[in-house]
Design a protein around this motif. Structure first.
Motif, PDB file in Angstrom:
ATOM      1  N   ASN A  52      97.408 -59.057 -86.215  1.00 37.18           N
ATOM      2  CA  ASN A  52      97.271 -60.424 -86.721  1.00 37.18           C
ATOM      3  C   ASN A  52      95.799 -60.786 -86.859  1.00 37.18           C
ATOM      4  OD1 ASN A  52      97.844 -63.055 -87.495  1.00 37.18           O
ATOM      5  ND2 ASN A  52      98.305 -63.775 -85.428  1.00 37.18           N
ATOM      6  N   GLY A  90      98.623 -61.040 -91.853  1.00 37.80           N
ATOM      7  CA  GLY A  90      98.839 -59.777 -91.178  1.00 37.80           C
ATOM      8  C   GLY A  90      97.979 -58.692 -91.767  1.00 37.80           C
ATOM      9  N   PHE A 149      94.314 -63.733 -86.848  1.00 40.00           N
ATOM     10  CA  PHE A 149      94.875 -65.045 -86.524  1.00 40.00           C
ATOM     11  C   PHE A 149      94.089 -66.208 -87.094  1.00 40.00           C
ATOM     12  CE2 PHE A 149      92.989 -63.150 -82.636  1.00 40.00           C
ATOM     13  CZ  PHE A 149      91.925 -63.999 -82.382  1.00 40.00           C
ATOM     14  N   TYR A 180     100.777 -56.801 -82.870  1.00 41.42           N
ATOM     15  CA  TYR A 180     102.126 -57.357 -82.971  1.00 41.42           C
ATOM     16  C   TYR A 180     103.152 -56.465 -82.268  1.00 41.42           C
ATOM     17  CZ  TYR A 180     101.459 -61.303 -86.162  1.00 41.42           C
ATOM     18  OH  TYR A 180     101.120 -62.519 -86.721  1.00 41.42           O
ATOM     19  N   ARG A 191     102.840 -58.931 -78.519  1.00 40.92           N
ATOM     20  CA  ARG A 191     102.089 -60.050 -79.074  1.00 40.92           C
ATOM     21  C   ARG A 191     101.936 -61.166 -78.054  1.00 40.92           C
ATOM     22  NH1 ARG A 191     103.605 -64.893 -81.016  1.00 40.92           N
ATOM     23  NH2 ARG A 191     105.828 -64.410 -80.981  1.00 40.92           N
TER      24      ARG A 191
END
Length: 363
Positions: free
Chosen positions: A136, A143, A138, A119, A91
């Motif tokens: 992710n 998740g 983001f 991840y 990550r």
């Protein structure tokens, strides 16, 4: 021969599957190591020259072969059905490399779609057809589990909601029906690198999904007093038991429980480790592995420079060993073996820095 034993590859099976061209490509020292080992493993590393890769190793820690990587990798997935291994970027990296450790096909490099990063973990379905990867979303602060078709060049064909944030490690039940997810509960965004953005309001959880539909089967959130206990890694135990390991983000002088287990339909159960063992783990379990055949659980802590083994059935401590910068752990023929960031693998030093996880290569 039971299923667990079939999944633990021996030297003869590896050599037979590899074939003459792969064996001919090995240096004499590597071939000698392969001929003497009873099991084969893989782990990501950084070399002394700063280059990254994945190495295959013997049970004695001798390097057999290496595959170059574009950047640092973290965890790995292995398909017993196809023999393919995948190394996932750490990550917030966006690549994975799929390769055949027996050298029968060229490596494949894949990237996440825009708005996602890995991840560092994933797992194959038992039939080897689908690769699941923790990712992710983001901008959405959630998740997801990316779905990749291993029969079609690892094309990404969809995703499941992981029902949590900070989705880290994951695995798949032995029958392929469930995805097991450790949501660490920590918010991150690539704009801020590896900075943890919500330590005061973490949301750790453990989730079971239907592997066929992505539907939520079960979700365990941690109690309020353990909200800063990040549920990071999982492995499958005996009789449907799922083991998990944690990393604590709260005050250093706290001594929360760091490992436990649950089964489908049951509550979480934390293992009550002796105070000395909890202190030795230093509020941080970096990796966990279960040898179901031997009934042993292995835990490593780079923060505590510790390697601990537990009785899988009773949760009692079997051994506590000092291991400087302890990193990965994996099932071996004798129980579990561990590696370290400073190059130790099963007691043998190598001129590399091993990353945090080890995959046992089986077929």
């Amino acid at each position: 021969m039971d299923k667990d034993r079939r999944l633990l590859i021996d030297r003869r099976s590896f050599i037979k599957a590899a074939g003459v061209p792969f064996l001919a490509s090995l240096a004499p020292r590597s071939l000698f190591a392969l001929e003497r080992t009873d099991a084969v493993f893989a782990s990501a590393f950084r070399g002394r020259d700063g280059a990254y890769g994945v190495a295959t190793l013997s049970e004695a820690g001798e390097i057999i072969d290496r595959v170059a990587l574009p950047a640092r990798a973290h965890g790995m997935a292995f398909s017993p059905e196809t023999g393919m291994t995948v190394a996932f970027a750490r990550r917030p990296g966006t690549f994975f490399v799929a390769f055949d450790p027996r050298g029968r096909r060229a490596p494949v490099v894949m990237n996440t779609p825009e708005g996602r990063h890995f991840y560092g973990h994933g797992q194959f379905s038992p039939d080897g057809k689908t690769l699941y990867a923790s990712e992710n979303d983001f901008d959405g602060n959630r998740g997801v589990i990316g779905l990749y078709d291993a029969r079609d060049g690892f094309r990404r064909f969809g995703e499941y909601d992981a029902h949590g944030i900070g989705t880290h490690d994951m695995t798949v039940s032995a029958d392929g029906s469930m995805i097991v997810i450790a949501n660490g509960g920590i918010e991150t965004h690539p704009d801020f690198g590896r900075t943890k953005l919500n330590i005061d309001r973490m949301e750790p959880s453990l989730v079971l999904l239907d592997a066929g539909t992505g539907n939520l089967i079960q979700k365990h959130t941690l109690p309020e007093q353990l909200k800063q206990l990040s549920t990071r890694h999982v492995d499958l135990g005996n009789d449907g038991r799922i083991w998990f390991a944690c990393q604590y983000e709260g005050p250093r002088n706290d001594l929360p429980p760091l490992t436990g287990y649950f089964s489908k339909g049951d509550d979480l159960r934390f293992v009550d480790l002796p105070g000395e063992t909890t202190e030795r783990l230093a509020n941080y379990v970096g990796a966990i592995a279960v040898n179901r055949e031997a009934g042993v659980v292995g835990l490593t802590s780079p923060n505590g420079n510790a390697f601990v083994t537990l009785d899988e059935k009773r949760g009692t401590v079997l051994t506590q060993t000092a291991l400087r910068e302890a990193a990965g752990v994996a099932a071996s023929n004798s129980g579990v073996i561990a590696s370290s960031y400073d190059g130790d693998f099963a007691g043998r030093m190598n001129a590399v820095s091993w990353d945090q996880h080890i995959a046992r290569i089986s077929r």
